[in-house]
Design an enzyme around this catalytic site. Structure first.
Site, PDB file in Angstrom:
ATOM      1  N   ARG A  43       0.852  -1.184   0.000  1.00  0.00           N
ATOM      2  CA  ARG A  43       0.000   0.000   0.000  1.00  0.00           C
ATOM      3  C   ARG A  43       0.893   1.241   0.000  1.00  0.00           C
ATOM      4  O   ARG A  43       1.627   1.485   0.952  1.00  0.00           O
ATOM      5  CB  ARG A  43      -0.917   0.014   1.227  1.00  0.00           C
ATOM      6  CG  ARG A  43      -1.878   1.201   1.234  1.00  0.00           C
ATOM      7  CD  ARG A  43      -2.951   1.037   2.272  1.00  0.00           C
ATOM      8  NE  ARG A  43      -2.435   1.113   3.639  1.00  0.00           N
ATOM      9  CZ  ARG A  43      -3.193   0.936   4.728  1.00  0.00           C
ATOM     10  NH1 ARG A  43      -4.472   0.641   4.593  1.00  0.00           N
ATOM     11  NH2 ARG A  43      -2.654   1.031   5.924  1.00  0.00           N
ATOM     12  N   GLU A  44       0.805   2.027  -1.058  1.00  0.00           N
ATOM     13  CA  GLU A  44       1.608   3.246  -1.205  1.00  0.00           C
ATOM     14  C   GLU A  44       0.723   4.342  -1.769  1.00  0.00           C
ATOM     15  O   GLU A  44       0.526   4.449  -2.975  1.00  0.00           O
ATOM     16  CB  GLU A  44       2.814   2.999  -2.117  1.00  0.00           C
ATOM     17  CG  GLU A  44       3.840   2.030  -1.555  1.00  0.00           C
ATOM     18  CD  GLU A  44       4.547   2.576  -0.323  1.00  0.00           C
ATOM     19  OE1 GLU A  44       4.601   3.819  -0.157  1.00  0.00           O
ATOM     20  OE2 GLU A  44       5.054   1.761   0.474  1.00  0.00           O
ATOM     21  N   ASP A  74      -5.304  -0.610  -4.319  1.00  0.00           N
ATOM     22  CA  ASP A  74      -5.939   0.502  -5.021  1.00  0.00           C
ATOM     23  C   ASP A  74      -5.195   0.971  -6.271  1.00  0.00           C
ATOM     24  O   ASP A  74      -5.156   2.162  -6.570  1.00  0.00           O
ATOM     25  CB  ASP A  74      -6.103   1.673  -4.039  1.00  0.00           C
ATOM     26  CG  ASP A  74      -6.891   2.831  -4.645  1.00  0.00           C
ATOM     27  OD1 ASP A  74      -7.697   2.581  -5.547  1.00  0.00           O
ATOM     28  OD2 ASP A  74      -6.664   3.992  -4.211  1.00  0.00           O
ATOM     29  N   ASP A  93     -12.801   3.367  -3.963  1.00  0.00           N
ATOM     30  CA  ASP A  93     -11.921   3.166  -5.112  1.00  0.00           C
ATOM     31  C   ASP A  93     -12.728   2.621  -6.289  1.00  0.00           C
ATOM     32  O   ASP A  93     -13.957   2.692  -6.303  1.00  0.00           O
ATOM     33  CB  ASP A  93     -10.796   2.194  -4.742  1.00  0.00           C
ATOM     34  CG  ASP A  93      -9.987   2.684  -3.542  1.00  0.00           C
ATOM     35  OD1 ASP A  93      -9.877   3.913  -3.376  1.00  0.00           O
ATOM     36  OD2 ASP A  93      -9.491   1.827  -2.778  1.00  0.00           O
ATOM     37  N   SER A 112     -12.501  -3.726   0.961  1.00  0.00           N
ATOM     38  CA  SER A 112     -12.748  -3.321   2.349  1.00  0.00           C
ATOM     39  C   SER A 112     -14.241  -3.228   2.611  1.00  0.00           C
ATOM     40  O   SER A 112     -14.993  -2.710   1.776  1.00  0.00           O
ATOM     41  CB  SER A 112     -12.104  -1.953   2.624  1.00  0.00           C
ATOM     42  OG  SER A 112     -10.714  -1.989   2.398  1.00  0.00           O
ATOM     43  N   LYS A 141      -5.523   5.066   9.882  1.00  0.00           N
ATOM     44  CA  LYS A 141      -6.774   5.676   9.444  1.00  0.00           C
ATOM     45  C   LYS A 141      -7.444   6.358  10.625  1.00  0.00           C
ATOM     46  O   LYS A 141      -7.139   6.071  11.783  1.00  0.00           O
ATOM     47  CB  LYS A 141      -7.723   4.621   8.850  1.00  0.00           C
ATOM     48  CG  LYS A 141      -7.257   4.037   7.523  1.00  0.00           C
ATOM     49  CD  LYS A 141      -8.312   3.110   6.938  1.00  0.00           C
ATOM     50  CE  LYS A 141      -7.877   2.567   5.591  1.00  0.00           C
ATOM     51  NZ  LYS A 141      -8.915   1.681   4.991  1.00  0.00           N
ATOM     52  N   GLY A 172      -6.007  -1.858  13.987  1.00  0.00           N
ATOM     53  CA  GLY A 172      -5.565  -1.924  15.374  1.00  0.00           C
ATOM     54  C   GLY A 172      -5.301  -3.318  15.880  1.00  0.00           C
ATOM     55  O   GLY A 172      -5.311  -3.549  17.098  1.00  0.00           O
TER      56      GLY A 172
END
Length: 520
Positions: A43-44, A74, A93, A112, A141, A172
């Site tokens: 994820r970037e 994404d 997305d 998600s 987030k 978390g």
């Protein structure tokens, strides 16, 4: 080319911004895979497509070396450019349907989800898995709300058991809450989460390999426990008759070992619960400070959380004490005093249940009714006035305590004129006790302390501990009420403490009025 077979157990989601500065992102990925990571998502959010592709190629070289699938977050273009094993998209997305068209049917596609409706749509749209979140607060987030384990289970319940859609929990997730999240995902629907997705708990750790090993171990323990719950084989279930026979030696052992119980209790009853614990043979420590919760978890034998007098500092201490008790495998007894009386108390109860695994819940009908609503049990509702239940109670109280116990994977004890205890399999009614107990402040809180003392020396059977804890104080109540010097609630209070101390172990067998209740 066939679609990759994926093990979702421990799913690493990278974040360059949170990566530990002592190592490169590539090192984090490799170390985590060596520690047990079974799936990686790159994820970037800040890189342009060209730079993303270059980084993805390097990460893919690492994951292919260990035969671990790589998904791209994404960016379908990047996923196709490096021939990644799949992609993950969010609700904002590209749509799941469009992503599938671009990827083809031989790639893994995840999406998600944060609501049951989104989960059902993902299933209909052809996703291979869903990422359920946000479970807890997280650095990556800022969610409008967190689901907690209860919310995660609610989403799982809309997915048919026979469905091939896989599920992972994100948000978390750390080594000290993984087991609880996985265990609590199991419900009557028969599904268990297939994995946990972790960001900070791995990439920010000082040692990504060790962090991954710990997380995978906790996931597997949680999954095994959840499977046993579903199969009705959580532990070897002794008959109630054999449990009753164990009470005299339990009380003798309690008095011999004098286990230390950490109380985070309300100011109104703190002195009474401490004295009752001492009279029974245990040892109390009343310590409402979050700062020392971790240290205390290593020396105490059980923990009581009582929300009678709510302050923010008390709640924070309860959360810390409960979490650390879970890590140390010390039983947590929750007394949700007045849970349904105000919004604050209901929300605090929900927060506690979502923050830790509670081994034993002790409450009156109104409090258990509130918990039943929170955890999604379809039961009657019992109103409350302050800390007291109103009305005549449940039409079938035994069924209610069994349903809540089964759903929460714990023991539930509901006190009243008749007390009911269930672990989801065994359910009993306890008919000992005296009406004076209900006419003095703190008698119910003393029962929670008594249960905690027995739980400390009965680690493998919290059902036995709950029944013994209630029975011991109910017998003391009967003995105190019969004394010549007792004229009413005031004199009863002092006599009650005396008779807790005077209780003879054999009386817990010979004087017990306990009825086994068979439910479907």
């Amino acid at each position: 080319m066939p679609k990759p077979v994926v093990d979702y157990s421990l799913y690493l989601v990278t974040d360059s911004g949170l990566n530990n500065p002592s190592r490169t992102l590539l090192q984090s990925v490799e170390d985590s895979i060596k520690g047990g990571v079974t799936l990686v998502q790159l994820r970037e959010k800040e890189l342009d497509t060209e730079a993303f592709i270059e980084l993805a190629k390097k990460v893919h070289e690492v994951t292919k070396k260990y035969n671990v699938p790589l998904l791209i977050n994404d960016n379908i273009e990047v996923a196709l450019a490096i021939d990644a094993e799949g992609a993950h998209v969010g609700q904002d997305d590209i749509s799941c349907v469009e992503a599938r068209k671009l990827l083809g049917n031989d790639k893994i596609l995840g999406i998600s989800t944060g609501t049951p409706e989104e989960a059902k749509k993902a299933l209909a749209d052809g996703a291979d898995y869903i990422g359920i979140g946000t479970c807890f607060m997280t650095q990556t987030k800022s969610p409008k709300r967190t689901l907690g384990p209860i919310g995660v289970r609610t989403i799982l319940e809309v997915i048919p058991k026979e469905s091939e859609l896989k599920t992972v929990v994100i948000g978390g997730i750390k080594h000290d809450n993984t087991r609880r999240v996985v265990e609590h995902s199991a419900g009557s629907h028969g599904r268990i989460v297939d994995g946990v997705a972790v960001v900070t708990g791995i990439v920010s750790a000082s040692d990504a390999k060790i962090a991954s090993e710990q997380l995978l171990r906790e996931f597997r323990i949680g999954y095994e426990n959840a499977s046993k719950h579903i199969q009705g084989q959580c532990q070897a279930r002794e008959s109630v008759e054999n449990v009753l026979k164990s009470f005299p030696p339990l009380l003798s052992t309690l008095r011999e070992k004098s286990p230390l119980t950490h109380h985070i209790s309300n100011y109104v009853v703190m002195n009474d619960t401490a004295n009752a614990t001492l009279a029974l043979g245990g040892s109390p420590i009343m310590a409402p400070s979050a700062v020392e919760a971790e240290d205390l978890s290593k020396v105490v034998s059980s923990v009581v959380l009582n929300i009678g007098t709510l302050t923010e500092s008390f709640v924070e201490c309860m959360i810390e004490a409960g979490k650390h008790a879970n890590v140390q495998s010390k039983p947590v007894i929750f007394d949700p005093v007045g849970a349904g009386a105000t919004t604050l108390r209901e929300n605090t109860t929900r927060r506690i249940l979502n923050s830790m695994h509670v081994d034993i819940i002790k409450g009156n009908a109104g409090e258990i009714s509130t918990i039943a609503k929170i955890v999604g049990c379809d039961t009657e509702s019992i109103a409350m006035r302050g800390v007291d239940s109103l009305g005549s109670g449940f039409s079938n109280p035994a069924a209610v305590v069994q349903a809540v116990a089964k759903r929460e994977k714990c023991v539930v004890a509901m006190t009243g004129v008749i007390d009911y205890v269930s672990d989801g399999v065994r359910t009993v009614a306890i008919k000992n006790g005296h009406s004076y107990q209900g006419r003095i402040t703190g008698s119910g809180c003393m029962i929670a302390s008594s249960i905690a003392s027995f739980a400390a020396i009965s680690p493998n059977d919290h059902f036995a501990a709950a029944v013994a804890g209630i029975l011991a104080l109910n017998l003391a109540g009967e003995h105190a009420a019969r004394r010549d010097d007792v004229r009413g609630p005031g004199t009863f209070r002092a006599a009650f403490i005396d008779e807790i101390a005077n209780l003879v172990p054999e009386q817990m067998l010979t004087e017990a009025k306990i009825e086994t209740i068979q439910l479907n």
